[in-house]
Design a protein around this motif. Structure first.
Motif, PDB file in Angstrom:
ATOM      1  N   THR A  31       0.831  -1.211   0.000  1.00 59.81           N
ATOM      2  CA  THR A  31       0.000   0.000   0.000  1.00 59.81           C
ATOM      3  C   THR A  31       0.861   1.255   0.000  1.00 59.81           C
ATOM      4  N   LEU A  75      -7.484   0.031 -10.293  1.00 60.53           N
ATOM      5  CA  LEU A  75      -6.699  -0.119  -9.060  1.00 60.53           C
ATOM      6  C   LEU A  75      -7.582  -0.663  -7.947  1.00 60.53           C
ATOM      7  N   LEU A  76      -7.177  -1.790  -7.401  1.00 62.54           N
ATOM      8  CA  LEU A  76      -7.831  -2.339  -6.212  1.00 62.54           C
ATOM      9  C   LEU A  76      -6.852  -2.143  -5.073  1.00 62.54           C
ATOM     10  N   SER A  77      -7.217  -1.306  -4.097  1.00 62.06           N
ATOM     11  CA  SER A  77      -6.213  -0.932  -3.104  1.00 62.06           C
ATOM     12  C   SER A  77      -6.547  -1.421  -1.712  1.00 62.06           C
ATOM     13  N   PHE A  78      -5.554  -1.428  -0.857  1.00 63.36           N
ATOM     14  CA  PHE A  78      -5.682  -1.806   0.558  1.00 63.36           C
ATOM     15  C   PHE A  78      -6.307  -3.193   0.735  1.00 63.36           C
ATOM     16  N   ARG A  98     -11.282  -4.568   0.894  1.00 66.48           N
ATOM     17  CA  ARG A  98     -10.502  -3.342   0.954  1.00 66.48           C
ATOM     18  C   ARG A  98     -10.587  -2.753   2.349  1.00 66.48           C
TER      19      ARG A  98
END
Lengths: 258, 322
Positions: free
Chosen positions: A118, A140-143, A158
């Motif tokens: 991250t 974007l797929l984050s955390f 997420r």
């Protein structure tokens, strides 16, 4: 499934180094340099995906020639090959320069997933993955504290500031993973031996066709000073002699938690 | 003009966004320029009321039903579209999980420099910003160039402060030219947790020992977290871990039970507004950073705390100390 994992070499966070009073950067000499612990989780996530499905994990990093050690560590964990972007002209690169260099270095290659931590433990800006996704035109797929890939889609849990969201996107995609996603494996001796013979391709600024667009030539920010942040201050400390619970309840009441 | 990117819940700006507005209105005064705000989704119109206490002259609302759910690329597209039209000198947002991401997307779309996790901003040419590094344990001062500066403000770097005088807030509703590709990331479910996290470390004693923490979290409507030592011991799942990369928490209250407070863990809970520590060791680093600390055995103290909290919630008088 082809996975690219972005990694960074940083000073060991468990033995933080000193600041150079002149350059205001962390002294790298005489300090243990390690694969960013956050990135170990990225490598682990990549390895778990190819173990389930066929495929390869490529590890990419940008840094001084020494940063190859961080790549070797990922190769020892089981990654297949490495790419090191290294060039004196890339010193002091900010997030966008790093994103541009990585995007250029993987041009023409296809990956189903690009995994990043991250944020780096030392820089902590967390901007690079979003910038890389934007440059590559990928979702974007984050955390992610959980990641599942099936039928051309990635689904993540997420982590948010106050809970978590379940989010999905079609592949190819960029995914950032938190430390909560897995327990990173420790390289076995066999893996360490094998890593020595795995390919690590070195590329410089001119190979990337980025002259003037990354590193020193494109510097938009310059560090002028650095100081340790003030620690939180101690409040009241009470020895529990039977009235501790009452005092805690009073504290909770004052905060309107109860 | 300064453009503040505001996050909101059904039109109510988040606390971190109010902190950003406070920072932004001070900056606007220093630069002798106006402060405008942008918020995403039709419901954001309701934010004008609160923004009038923060010196905002215009609230721009990106009006598209598809923007109601968080979608970083789409939100950034909306902000970048607006910025191209209104030409701000600064775009400023929170360094929350959403704000940081949206601003990073906007910076890339506009090819403009970004400084993340700022705690102070001094305008000029270049700007001088102080920003957090190493998860907040190091402060770095940097010069920032560029015709438009993108900044995110570290959580709780300053207190939100409404102005006693109110401004007239004009509302500008706009429809950004969004594309299908902006919506490739789809939100399926959103699970909010509480503003209280009860964290346990090695001092909890065992996996079973977490029952007392679960009970307290239940009573306070909170969640349970743990230190890395605890997941390594197999007492709790990795997803409960606080303090590793990306597992930062920012609750109103963090109750640290039997946690010594190693560097990595403190990075994870630094953004908590208040810390309450329960620990046998008065010399533990966590005790030195807690707003309130009780020195005692975790299980003993928690059993008494749980009983006391139950009593308070039931409206019964508290038991006098033994």
């Amino acid at each position: 499934m082809n996975v690219l994992v972005c990694v960074k070499q940083i000073p060991d966070p468990n033995a933080p180094g000193k600041l150079d009073p002149q350059t205001k950067r962390l002294v790298r000499e005489g300090v243990d340099l390690v694969l960013d612990p956050g990135d170990e989780h990225g490598v682990e996530a990549g390895l778990q995906l190819i173990e389930k499905d066929a495929g390869e994990v490529t590890v990419i990093s940008m840094g001084p020639p020494k940063a190859v050690d961080a790549i070797r560590r990922a190769l020892a964990m089981g990654a297949n090959r490495g790419i090191l972007i290294t060039d004196p002209a890339l010193e002091n690169s900010d997030a966008i320069s790093t994103a541009r260099a990585i995007a250029a270095a993987i041009k023409g290659q296809t990956y189903d997933l690009i995994i990043c931590g991250t944020e780096s433990t030392d820089g902590s800006s967390g901007a690079m993955p979003a910038q890389l996704a934007e440059l590559l035109g990928l979702p974007l797929l984050s955390f992610a504290k959980k990641l599942e890939v099936s039928q051309g889609k990635a689904v993540i849990d997420r982590q948010t500031d106050d809970g978590y969201d379940v989010v999905e996107a079609p592949l190819p995609a960029v995914v950032t993973v938190t430390g909560g996603i897995n327990e990173a494996r420790y390289p076995a001796l066999r893996g360490i031996m094998q890593a020595k013979n795995k390919e690590v391709k070195q590329v410089g600024l001119s190979d990337l066709g980025l002259d003037g667009q990354a590193g020193k030539a494109a510097l938009t920010q310059e560090v002028v000073d650095a100081t340790p942040a003030e620690a939180r201050k101690a409040g009241e400390v009470v020895e529990d002699k039977g009235e501790g619970a009452k005092r805690v309840a009073d504290f909770l009441k004052a905060l309107k938690v109860i | 003009m300064i453009l503040a990117f505001i996050e909101h819940v059904a039109g109510a700006p988040t606390m971190l966004s109010l902190e950003v507005l406070t920072m932004a209105s001070r900056l606007a005064r220093k630069m002798g320029t106006q402060l405008e705000a942008v918020a995403i989704g039709p419901k954001a119109v309701a934010a004008a009321e609160i923004l009038s206490s923060y010196g905002v002259s215009t609230l721009h609302v990106a009006d598209d039903q598809r923007l109601d759910d968080y979608a970083a690329a789409a939100w950034a597209h909306a902000v970048a579209d607006l910025a191209a039209r209104v030409n701000p000198r600064v775009i400023i947002g929170t360094a929350s999980d959403r704000g940081g991401e949206v601003i990073a997307h906007v910076a890339t779309r506009m090819t403009m420099p970004m400084a993340a996790n700022c705690t102070e901003i001094v305008p000029g040419d270049p700007f001088t910003v102080t920003r957090q590094r190493w998860g907040g344990s190091l402060l770095e001062e940097a010069h920032l160039k560029g015709t438009i500066k993108l900044l995110t403000i570290a959580p709780h770097a300053l207190a939100a402060e409404a102005s006693p005088s109110r401004t007239q807030v004009a509302t500008d509703t706009f429809s950004p030219a969004l594309e299908d590709k902006d919506f490739r990331v789809r939100l399926k479910i959103s699970l909010a947790q509480a503003r209280v996290v009860v964290g346990g470390g090695r001092g909890v004693g065992s996996a079973e020992g977490f029952a007392a923490l679960e009970e307290l979290a239940g009573l306070l409507g909170g969640a349970v977290g743990c230190s890395r030592a605890v997941t390594s011991l197999g007492w709790r799942p990795h997803s409960d871990q606080v303090g590793q990369t990306g597992t930062r928490i920012a609750p109103d209250l963090y109750i640290a039970c039997g946690i010594s407070g190693a560097i990595q863990h403190m990075v994870g809970c630094r953004a908590a507004k208040h810390i309450l520590a329960i620990n046998t060791d008065p010399g533990a680093p966590i005790v030195a950073q807690a707003d309130f600390a009780v020195i005692g055995d975790v299980q003993k103290v928690l059993a008494a705390v749980n009983a006391e909290v139950r009593r308070v919630k039931a409206g019964e008088p508290s038991r006098s100390p033994a």
